[in-house]
Design an enzyme around this catalytic site. Structure first.
Site, short mmCIF file in Angstrom:
data_model
loop_
_atom_site.label_atom_id
_atom_site.label_comp_id
_atom_site.label_asym_id
_atom_site.label_seq_id
_atom_site.Cartn_x
_atom_site.Cartn_y
_atom_site.Cartn_z
N THR A 1 0.85 -1.19 0.00
CA THR A 1 0.00 0.00 0.00
C THR A 1 0.89 1.25 0.00
OG1 THR A 1 -1.74 -1.21 1.11
CG2 THR A 1 -1.88 1.18 1.22
N ASN B 1 -5.48 -10.72 -6.98
CA ASN B 1 -5.53 -11.32 -5.65
C ASN B 1 -6.78 -12.17 -5.42
OD1 ASN B 1 -6.19 -8.44 -5.94
ND2 ASN B 1 -7.13 -8.64 -3.92
N GLN C 1 1.02 -10.17 -5.90
CA GLN C 1 0.66 -11.60 -5.96
C GLN C 1 1.57 -12.37 -6.90
OE1 GLN C 1 -1.40 -12.96 -3.90
NE2 GLN C 1 -2.52 -11.20 -3.10
N SER D 1 4.92 -6.78 -1.44
CA SER D 1 4.58 -6.86 -0.02
C SER D 1 5.14 -8.16 0.55
CB SER D 1 3.05 -6.85 0.11
OG SER D 1 2.68 -6.65 1.43
N HIS E 1 4.50 -9.83 3.31
CA HIS E 1 3.66 -10.82 4.01
C HIS E 1 2.85 -11.72 3.08
CE1 HIS E 1 -0.48 -8.95 3.90
NE2 HIS E 1 0.23 -7.91 3.55
N THR F 1 14.33 5.40 10.06
CA THR F 1 15.26 4.28 10.27
C THR F 1 14.61 3.00 9.77
OG1 THR F 1 16.20 5.43 12.13
CG2 THR F 1 16.60 3.05 12.04
N CYS G 1 -17.98 -9.65 2.73
CA CYS G 1 -19.19 -10.39 3.04
C CYS G 1 -19.66 -10.02 4.43
CB CYS G 1 -18.87 -11.87 2.91
SG CYS G 1 -19.51 -12.98 4.08
N1 PLP Z 1 -2.09 -5.27 -4.06
C1 PLP Z 1 -2.54 -6.53 -4.07
C2 PLP Z 1 -2.75 -7.25 -5.37
C3 PLP Z 1 -2.84 -7.16 -2.87
O1 PLP Z 1 -3.29 -8.43 -2.87
C4 PLP Z 1 -2.64 -6.45 -1.67
C5 PLP Z 1 -3.02 -7.06 -0.38
O2 PLP Z 1 -4.05 -7.72 -0.29
C6 PLP Z 1 -2.14 -5.14 -1.71
C7 PLP Z 1 -1.89 -4.59 -2.93
C8 PLP Z 1 -1.87 -4.35 -0.46
O3 PLP Z 1 -0.82 -4.95 0.23
P1 PLP Z 1 -0.48 -4.54 1.76
O4 PLP Z 1 -1.71 -4.75 2.54
O5 PLP Z 1 0.59 -5.46 2.13
O6 PLP Z 1 -0.07 -3.13 1.76
#
Ligand code: PLP
Length: 650
Positions: A73, A161, A189, A209, A211, A247, A336
């Site tokens: 993001t 996603n 993704q 990202s 995570h 930092t 949902c």
């Molecule tokens: N873009 C895509 C395709 C994503 O799947 C996501 C997270 O679901 C994001 C952007 C945003 O990532 P983050 O929440 O790690 O900032």
């Protein structure tokens, strides 16, 4: 409790053990500030630089820049801010920049939201333009070709996603070849699942990202092509060569580095062909468990790690609930809510029918998945299918399932339809039928061998009272006013239940006996069921209704006669691994059928209701307390938060 099977990898992943070790090491042994010039700082800086170099090698971006940040993001904001600032400057210099900010119709919300935000804040006044996708979820290249001459900035993604659909980045690049538009590709993704040779493309910005690929939350990176305009989002001490001050998140960077090392060195993550094999197994089990299932994206155009599907007649909430009960974590393909699933804008953009868009489920895993986990997932998927079939939710004959009897509530968007079921005669009366529930009711009745004997409406304004036999009982209609009626289900002279539609309590006084259980047509009128006497008395000051695991364990020890009541639906209960502490099964939809028995008990035991997350059990306990049952409780947080020592079925 059975082991959790996590199939929601597109939402987030667990953290790779090597990444945890690397983060711990960065905090314990390599804790220096990479901006410090002493040896401790230099050690930290060496680690930082090594991760950056590895990322550059992996993404094939020798001359471009890689900066670390908090996640995609932030990367998206930075790319959008950079592009829009450059466009403003170019326009101020008198250059033609084009008037459109083009973004794929299926982009993550962060993209259009960031575009709108910075376009407004920077006073650019450019037009946001959605680039349509085709029925397969791929960008419409003809539409892009038409927009390209006016495009100032184009935002697309590497893979979606929700559906896993992989974009044709080569085709998009070729379409934009003659355009001066800047181009961002959201690669979140794609990392670890697609070959990304960014240096050989005309992509200007690519956010990532951590995570989504086994690194912790709060760490990400942004690729910026050499020569692409750049404006820092965060100013301060000039870290990251001035690209992003503050930092650095060294533990996060070390962990991301460990994941990148695994990617670069190979041997840990599954190969694409293994991942395809896993998906084929899951798809086969889904097809066997849910006849009629449709996959919402063509499998040959999607990541091998994502399945998005809908099952005719089943909502995403029902599917999520049954999977959760089987300890399989998946997510709804769309936002949902408890009442009604909102359709997915991604599936809408692909032109899928509304029912598929609003009932979609996403099952996704990561390249760390193992054969053993996938095989166990397949076993549980098939159990979930069986559980839903035996509950009569799919129109197939059931075997060995408990036949529902008495009264049953079906809800849609807060409106309740009531089914009166007479088991000996297998007759059913439906009160306040809702068209959208037609198929559900038909399959429920058909699979349990019931006949529909009447459909009654509380919006019936006939003045005369009528009555007819229903098995050993009778149903009596009482006119409430010139537009509405209530229906009384009677055993001899006693009125057991009153189905009252939207009537207020004041309208029922004198027409419905004070102890009849009132079953309303909407949640707001009254939840579950109540009586005129209970409502007149008001709620009783009483002991705490919600129990946490410790309080419940104490209660069970002090009062061994206490009864645990599982208010999850029968299909959720059936999807659980057998075993666990004994509990009475009373799905919330059938609560009203059991209330008279509990209220009539001579020596009422404490009743402790539980469900998945604590919402339905709280409703059940409140209902019982309102009706005068003092010792009704709810397990706060449900089985999701229950301590393993309670051994609840899950
Ligand atoms: N873009 C895509 C395709 C994503 O799947 C996501 C997270 O679901 C994001 C952007 C945003 O990532 P983050 O929440 O790690 O900032």
């Amino acid at each position: 409790m059975s082991k959790e099977i996590y199939l929601d990898g597109n939402a987030t992943t667990c953290v790779l053990p090597a990444a945890i070790d690397a983060a711990v090491q960065a905090m314990r042994d390599c804790f220096g500030n990479p901006s410090s010039t002493h040896a401790t700082g230099l050690k930290a800086k060496a680690m930082l630089d090594a991760v950056r170099q590895r990322a550059k090698r992996l993404l094939g971006v020798g001359s471009g820049r890689i900066m670390f940040n908090s996640g995609a993001t932030e990367g998206i904001q930075t790319a959008v801010l950079s592009a829009l600032c450059a466009l403003r400057e170019r326009r101020e210099r008198g250059e033609a920049i084009g008037g459109l900010l083009v973004y794929g119709a299926t982009e993550h919300k962060a993209v259009p939201e960031a575009l709108a935000h910075w376009n407004r804040l920077l006073g650019l006044g450019l037009e946001l333009k959605k680039l349509p996708v085709d029925g397969d979820g791929r960008h419409d290249l003809a539409a892009l070709r038409a927009l390209a001459p006016q495009a100032a900035f184009v935002c697309t993604m590497a893979a979606n996603n929700e559906t896993g659909v992989v974009s044709d980045l080569v085709g998009i690049g070729a379409t934009l070849a003659a355009s001066k538009a800047l181009w961002m590709v959201d690669c979140v993704q794609g990392l670890g699942k697609l070959p990304l040779d960014l240096g050989n493309t005309r992509i200007d910005y690519a956010p990532f990202s951590g995570h989504k690929l086994y690194a912790p939350k709060g760490i990400g990176m942004l690729y910026v092509r050499e020569g692409a305009p750049y404006t820092p989002l965060v100013m301060g001490g000039g870290q990251e060569a001035g690209l992003r001050s503050g930092t650095e998140n060294m533990a996060g960077i070390a962990a991301l580095g460990a994941v990148l090392a695994v990617l670069e060195e190979g041997g840990t993550f599954r190969s694409p062909s293994e991942l395809h094999g896993f998906r084929d197994k899951l798809a086969a089990s889904l097809r066997a468990a849910f006849p009629g299932i449709v996959f919402n994206a063509p499998l040959d155009k999607a990541l091998p790690t994502t399945l998005n599907f809908s099952v005719p007649g089943l909502s995403s909430k029902e599917l999520l609930d049954v999977f959760d009960a089987a300890n399989v974590r998946v997510s709804a393909g769309s936002a949902c809510s408890a009442a009604k699933a909102a359709p997915s804008y991604v599936l809408d953009a692909m032109g899928l029918p509304a029912w598929r868009s609003s009932s979609a489920v996403r099952m996704s895993f990561g390249p760390l998945a193992s054969e053993e986990i996938i095989n166990e997932a397949c076993v549980r998927i098939e159990r979930c299918g069986m559980a839903l079939r035996n509950a009569g939710l799919m129109d197939t004959p059931v075997s060995g399932a408990v036949v529902p009897e008495g009264v049953l509530q079906l809800s849609l968007a807060g409106n309740h339809t009531w089914l009166l079921l007479d088991e000996p005669s297998r007759q059913c009366i439906v009160v306040d039928h809702q068209a959208e529930l037609g198929e559900r009711i038909d399959s429920l009745l058909h699979s349990h061998g019931y006949q529909l004997s009447a459909r009654l409406s509380t919006r019936d304004g006939r003045a005369e009272t009528d009555s007819f036999a229903f098995g050993a009982r009778a149903v009596r209609r009482v006119a409430l006013d010139s537009t509405r009626s209530a229906y009384l289900l009677c055993s001899g002279d006693k009125v057991d239940y009153a189905f009252t539609g939207l009537a207020a309590l004041s309208e029922l006084a004198g027409k419905v006996p004070v102890d009849a259980l009132l079953c309303a047509g909407r949640e707001e009128v009254n939840a579950c069921c109540t009586s005129l006497r209970a409502e007149a008395q008001g709620s009783m000051a009483s002991t705490e209704l919600n129990l946490d695991s410790i309080a419940l364990a104490r209660l069970l020890q002090a009062q061994p006669q206490a009864v645990l009541v599982d208010v999850r639906e029968t299909y959720e209960q059936a999807a659980c691994i057998p075993g666990g502490r004994a509990a009475q099964s009373v799905p919330l939809s059938r609560l009203a059928a059991f209330v008279p028995g509990w209220l009539a008990a001579v020596d009422p035991p404490p009743l402790v209701f539980f469900c998945r997350s604590g919402n339905r059990s709280a409703k059940a306990a409140q209902c019982l307390r309102r009706l005068g049952y003092r010792h009704a409780y709810s397990l706060a947080g449900g089985v999701a938060l229950a301590s393993p020592e309670l051994a609840l079925a899950a």
